[in-house]
Write a protein that holds these residues in place. Structure first.
Motif, PDB file in Angstrom:
ATOM      1  N   ARG A 172       1.235  -0.735   0.488  1.00 59.18           N
ATOM      2  CA  ARG A 172      -0.437  -0.106  -0.226  1.00 59.18           C
ATOM      3  C   ARG A 172       0.530   1.080   0.405  1.00 59.18           C
ATOM      4  O   ARG A 172       2.023   1.311   0.489  1.00 59.18           O
ATOM      5  N   HIS A 173       0.355   2.381  -0.868  1.00 59.14           N
ATOM      6  CA  HIS A 173       0.888   3.530  -0.309  1.00 59.14           C
ATOM      7  C   HIS A 173       0.049   4.446  -0.784  1.00 59.14           C
ATOM      8  O   HIS A 173      -0.889   4.398  -0.531  1.00 59.14           O
ATOM      9  N   LEU A 174      -0.014   5.534   0.862  1.00 65.61           N
ATOM     10  CA  LEU A 174      -0.751   6.572   1.733  1.00 65.61           C
ATOM     11  C   LEU A 174      -0.072   7.728   1.259  1.00 65.61           C
ATOM     12  O   LEU A 174       0.846   7.600   2.180  1.00 65.61           O
ATOM     13  N   ARG A 175      -0.998   8.714   0.964  1.00 63.74           N
ATOM     14  CA  ARG A 175      -0.505   9.634   0.789  1.00 63.74           C
ATOM     15  C   ARG A 175      -0.865  10.970   1.300  1.00 63.74           C
ATOM     16  O   ARG A 175      -2.387  11.284   1.573  1.00 63.74           O
ATOM     17  N   LEU A 176      -0.326  11.007   2.385  1.00 62.57           N
ATOM     18  CA  LEU A 176      -0.896  12.073   3.981  1.00 62.57           C
ATOM     19  C   LEU A 176      -1.139  13.120   3.736  1.00 62.57           C
ATOM     20  O   LEU A 176      -1.833  13.862   4.123  1.00 62.57           O
ATOM     21  N   HIS A 177      -0.103  13.865   2.372  1.00 60.37           N
ATOM     22  CA  HIS A 177      -0.745  15.596   2.780  1.00 60.37           C
ATOM     23  C   HIS A 177      -2.338  15.295   2.056  1.00 60.37           C
ATOM     24  O   HIS A 177      -2.451  16.440   2.152  1.00 60.37           O
ATOM     25  N   THR A 178      -2.578  14.534   1.071  1.00 66.84           N
ATOM     26  CA  THR A 178      -3.836  14.983   0.313  1.00 66.84           C
ATOM     27  C   THR A 178      -4.768  14.733   1.307  1.00 66.84           C
ATOM     28  O   THR A 178      -6.074  15.116   1.279  1.00 66.84           O
ATOM     29  N   LEU A 238       7.018  14.596  14.611  1.00 60.80           N
ATOM     30  CA  LEU A 238       7.146  16.582  13.994  1.00 60.80           C
ATOM     31  C   LEU A 238       7.846  16.284  12.604  1.00 60.80           C
ATOM     32  O   LEU A 238       8.743  17.088  12.120  1.00 60.80           O
ATOM     33  N   GLU A 239       6.870  15.714  11.550  1.00 62.39           N
ATOM     34  CA  GLU A 239       6.863  16.112  10.117  1.00 62.39           C
ATOM     35  C   GLU A 239       7.564  17.832   9.806  1.00 62.39           C
ATOM     36  O   GLU A 239       8.427  18.123   8.921  1.00 62.39           O
ATOM     37  N   SER A 240       6.410  19.104  10.418  1.00 56.48           N
ATOM     38  CA  SER A 240       6.908  19.947  10.640  1.00 56.48           C
ATOM     39  C   SER A 240       6.793  21.127  11.672  1.00 56.48           C
ATOM     40  O   SER A 240       5.905  20.100  11.825  1.00 56.48           O
ATOM     41  N   GLY A 241       7.056  22.287  11.470  1.00 54.63           N
ATOM     42  CA  GLY A 241       6.325  23.215  12.456  1.00 54.63           C
ATOM     43  C   GLY A 241       7.311  22.550  13.436  1.00 54.63           C
ATOM     44  O   GLY A 241       8.041  22.104  14.137  1.00 54.63           O
ATOM     45  N   SER A 242       6.351  23.662  14.554  1.00 55.73           N
ATOM     46  CA  SER A 242       6.605  23.805  16.117  1.00 55.73           C
ATOM     47  C   SER A 242       5.755  24.033  16.893  1.00 55.73           C
ATOM     48  O   SER A 242       4.836  24.528  16.872  1.00 55.73           O
ATOM     49  N   CYS A 247       9.883  11.240   4.894  1.00 48.68           N
ATOM     50  CA  CYS A 247       9.593  12.538   5.687  1.00 48.68           C
ATOM     51  C   CYS A 247      10.860  14.058   5.229  1.00 48.68           C
ATOM     52  O   CYS A 247      10.920  14.779   5.768  1.00 48.68           O
ATOM     53  N   GLY A 248      11.639  13.466   4.741  1.00 51.79           N
ATOM     54  CA  GLY A 248      12.377  14.358   4.788  1.00 51.79           C
ATOM     55  C   GLY A 248      13.864  13.560   2.803  1.00 51.79           C
ATOM     56  O   GLY A 248      13.889  12.281   3.287  1.00 51.79           O
ATOM     57  N   LEU A 255       7.258  12.743  -0.569  1.00 49.44           N
ATOM     58  CA  LEU A 255       7.344  13.598   1.082  1.00 49.44           C
ATOM     59  C   LEU A 255       6.040  13.383   1.357  1.00 49.44           C
ATOM     60  O   LEU A 255       4.644  13.689   0.852  1.00 49.44           O
ATOM     61  N   GLY A 256       5.921  13.164   2.592  1.00 50.84           N
ATOM     62  CA  GLY A 256       4.773  12.357   2.974  1.00 50.84           C
ATOM     63  C   GLY A 256       4.402  11.687   2.814  1.00 50.84           C
ATOM     64  O   GLY A 256       3.120  11.098   3.223  1.00 50.84           O
TER      65      GLY A 256
END
Ligand code: FE2
Length: 399
Positions: free
Chosen positions: A74-80, A130-134, A320-321, A334-335
């Motif tokens: 399976r491939h999940l595209r989390l950013h969608t 944490l993939e991004s942010g703070s 994630c990077g 990515l994602g």
């Protein structure tokens, strides 16, 4: 955690009187794993720790899962799941979308701009990447600051909340254990110190340095728990006073943050297997960090992984990077999350095997979870799946 830490005011002798300036007693609470036989900390509260005034149902996000059947990669595209053009109106706790799960571990994803409610997971430890942010993670042990690339380990039953900081959305990949998450046992001395061959050491773990004191009455805390039969439910508790009323604590049980950039990769002349990337483990699963590194330096080495059948595990990779060369051309970006279940082989995308020869280093950043029991698919996975992924090695779809 077997590393002693002390924050704030604690009495010289445990289980003895500890008073404020007016002579009022603080209330001692032991948070201890495995009954009274595991790691623990002693916390000193201004108010009675169990004093609640209400308990009602908290309707959790969809926790149902369905089997990976017919069996497929399976491939999940989390950013969608959380498109960039629609700012998320949710938080790290209540906005989670369940991707994958079994009785031992559940993996969720959330993009958040809002502060979360107070929350604790009574089922097990949480390891949040944490993939991004703070953010500031306020906990009953005190605040932690966390940023892109951090794992934040929050022990079971730790009351806390997530406060995003900065303009960037907080993208959080959440690993919820049943039970505890620890450094790999093979990296620990018999008394729990991280050994010389471990890829990180105690200096890399950032625990609370001060207490967080809040006041207030009738304070809500959301509690996730298992009432039996494998079900997961939530309870909304209302506390008579704010649970962040700790003036000091000490012990070996507390939350901490660990920057994936502090994971020192272990490399070799020929390809090293995934266990060299292991950072943490829980009951029936492991967590590995794939970080930028120099690769195999044997003159005839093939730097990308060999094809492999994980006979006894499902493998979940979160990209994630950087740039993950082994799956270039497969749609992985990515994602992305790939699920490569036990029972048949997976490995580099066609052409990557040959193309990797002569490569000196890789730029990839990925967090992997390997589970020892099959994972089922949550609603978040079904909502963002690339249906063509399983056929990318052959280049042909179903007839
Ligand atoms: Fe693999």
């Amino acid at each position: 955690m077997a590393f002693y830490r002390r924050v704030g005011a604690v009495p010289p002798k445990r289980h003895t009187q500890h008073r404020d300036e007016q002579g009022c007693l603080y209330y001692e609470e032991l948070m201890g794993e495995e009954g009274f036989s595991g790691d623990s900390s002693l916390l000193y509260h201004r108010n009675l720790p169990p004093a609640i005034v209400d308990a009602t149902d908290w309707n959790l996000p969809d926790q149902t899962t369905m089997p990976n059947h017919p069996l497929r990669h399976r491939h999940l595209r989390l950013h969608t799941l959380f498109p960039d053009d629609r700012p998320p109106r949710t938080d790290v706790v209540t906005g989670r979308r369940l991707l994958l799960g079994n009785m031992d571990v559940r993996i969720a994803y959330v993009v958040a701009l809002r502060a979360s409610p107070l929350y604790r997971n009574a089922i097990g430890d949480e390891l949040v990447y944490l993939e991004s942010g703070s953010a500031v993670v306020e906990t009953v042990f005190g605040p932690l600051t966390a940023h892109q690339g951090d794992h934040v380990l929050i022990p079971r039953a730790t009351t806390h909340r997530w406060l995003p900081t900065g303009p960037e959305p907080l993208r959080a990949y959440v690993i919820e254990a049943t039970g505890h998450i620890t450094p790999p046992k093979r990296y620990l001395s018999r008394f729990g110190q991280l050994l010389e061959h471990a890829p990180y050491c105690e200096r890399d773990l950032r625990g609370p340095t001060e207490t967080s004191t809040s006041t207030g009455t009738d304070v809500e805390v959301l509690v996730k728990h298992r009432p039996g039969g494998g079900r997961i439910v939530g309870t909304r508790m209302v506390y008579a006073s704010h649970p962040f009323d700790v003036v000091g604590w000490d012990g070996c049980l507390y939350p901490f943050a660990f920057d994936i950039a502090d994971f020192e990769p272990i490399t070799g002349r020929i390809h090293q297997p995934p266990p060299v990337h292991q950072a943490f483990e829980g009951h029936n699963f492991v967590v590995c960090d794939f970080v930028p590194r120099k690769v195999d330096y044997h003159p005839l080495s093939i730097p990308v992984p060999y094809y492999h059948s994980n006979v006894d595990s499902d493998e979940v990779m979160f990209y994630c990077g950087g740039d993950y060369a082994a799956r270039k051309g497969s749609g992985i970006a990515l994602g992305s999350v790939s699920l490569h279940p036990g029972g048949y082989a997976h490995g580099p995308h066609p052409g990557s095997y040959e193309a990797s020869i002569g490569v000196q280093s890789v730029d990839e950043l990925a967090v992997m979870v390997d589970t020892f029991h099959p994972l089922e698919l949550g609603e978040g996975a079904l909502a963002c799946e690339d249906p063509n992924y399983a056929w990318t090695w052959s280049g042909r779809g179903p007839a």
